[in-house]
Enzyme design. Structure first.
Site, PDB file in Angstrom:
ATOM      1  N   ASP A   1      49.746  15.077  31.137  1.00 14.09           N
ATOM      2  CA  ASP A   1      50.140  14.594  32.466  1.00 14.09           C
ATOM      3  C   ASP A   1      49.151  15.138  33.500  1.00 14.09           C
ATOM      4  O   ASP A   1      48.566  16.201  33.296  1.00 14.09           O
ATOM      5  CB  ASP A   1      51.523  15.128  32.852  1.00 14.09           C
ATOM      6  CG  ASP A   1      52.595  14.713  31.873  1.00 14.09           C
ATOM      7  OD1 ASP A   1      52.426  13.682  31.223  1.00 14.09           O
ATOM      8  OD2 ASP A   1      53.598  15.452  31.785  1.00 14.09           O
TER       9      ASP A   1
HETATM   10  N1  URA Z   1      54.493  17.206  27.350  1.00 14.20           N
HETATM   11  C1  URA Z   1      54.625  16.912  28.669  1.00 14.20           C
HETATM   12  O1  URA Z   1      55.745  16.828  29.174  1.00 14.20           O
HETATM   13  N2  URA Z   1      53.514  16.746  29.387  1.00 14.20           N
HETATM   14  C2  URA Z   1      52.270  16.871  28.871  1.00 14.20           C
HETATM   15  O2  URA Z   1      51.284  16.727  29.598  1.00 14.20           O
HETATM   16  C3  URA Z   1      52.148  17.183  27.510  1.00 14.20           C
HETATM   17  C4  URA Z   1      53.291  17.334  26.771  1.00 14.20           C
END
Ligand code: URA
Length: 231
Positions: A100
């Site tokens: 993310d």
């Molecule tokens: N899980 C998440 O919630 N976000 C990420 O970026 C990676 C794994």
């Protein structure tokens, strides 16, 4: 080698995109448009994409410590910073999976689209280690057990995970799957908000003191280990 694989290994496209380019009639072998992704080709076959010759290039894999706010895509239509811009390479690189925008930490980039897809394919169950800071800070035994055994998410139960508390409102989770926003959703499922999330390991690779925003190229040995037994 299959035509689709040849294109992916040459950095011309990801493995999935290669199938699309071939189906669209944009790939030629010698003088002929070829729409069969299984056509057997090699370096001497004269493969071209949109009329430009395609040759396999040396494989590069880079490990980046992604800063917050940077996108894990190759290109962003709104001009935001992407992981690809942070890595110095003459090759066209693809991120291996996604983090993310808010998540920091370890992400790999490679010019080998086939490798990128293999490493993120659920079949290989590559372990990914995350450190999450959570609110409320205390995780009950019941929540801990739920995270370990599986949390009901809208896209199905999460696979068993290794989870341990680190103190100070931090926990470490090792997942063998990489669904969208999975750590955040699992923790929300047991009543916690994630206020910071960092990936500290992927396969056998760790950040190893690499500064935020910095990257390094994997050695041939590291690439071999990753491709032989990514899990
Ligand atoms: N899980 C998440 O919630 N976000 C990420 O970026 C990676 C794994």
């Amino acid at each position: 080698m299959r035509l689709a694989k040849f294109l992916a290994h040459s950095g011309a496209a990801s493995r999935r995109a290669a199938d699309g380019l071939i189906a669209a009639g944009r790939v030629t072998v010698g003088p002929d448009v070829v729409t069969d992704p299984a056509r057997d080709v090699d370096e001497s076959s004269g493969v071209a994409l949109d009329g430009r010759p395609v040759q396999p290039e040396p494989r590069e894999v880079h490990l980046l410590n992604k800063p917050q706010g940077v996108l894990s895509t190759a290109k962003d239509t709104h001009g935001r910073r992407t992981v690809v811009e942070l890595v110095a390479s003459r090759r066209r690189l693809y991120p291996v999976g996604r983090l993310d925008a808010d998540t920091t930490g370890l992400i790999l980039l490679t010019n080998d689209g086939a490798l990128a897809e293999r490493l993120t394919h659920p079949r290989f169950e590559v372990p990914r280690t995350y450190r999450a800071t959570i609110e409320p800070r205390e995780l009950s035994e019941h929540s801990l057990a739920a995270l370990r055994e599986g949390v009901e998410l809208e896209d199905g139960l999460s696979a068993p995970a290794r989870v341990r508390g680190l103190g100070g409102g931090q926990i470490e989770l090792v997942l063998r799957e990489g669904r969208n926003r999975q750590v955040r959703r699992m923790l929300e499922g047991v009543g916690h908000r994630v206020t910071a999330l960092e990936r500290v390991a992927f396969g056998g690779l760790t950040l190893g003191g690499l500064e935020c925003g910095a990257s390094r190229r994997l050695t041939a040995d590291e690439i071999e280990r990753l491709t032989e037994s990514p899990g």
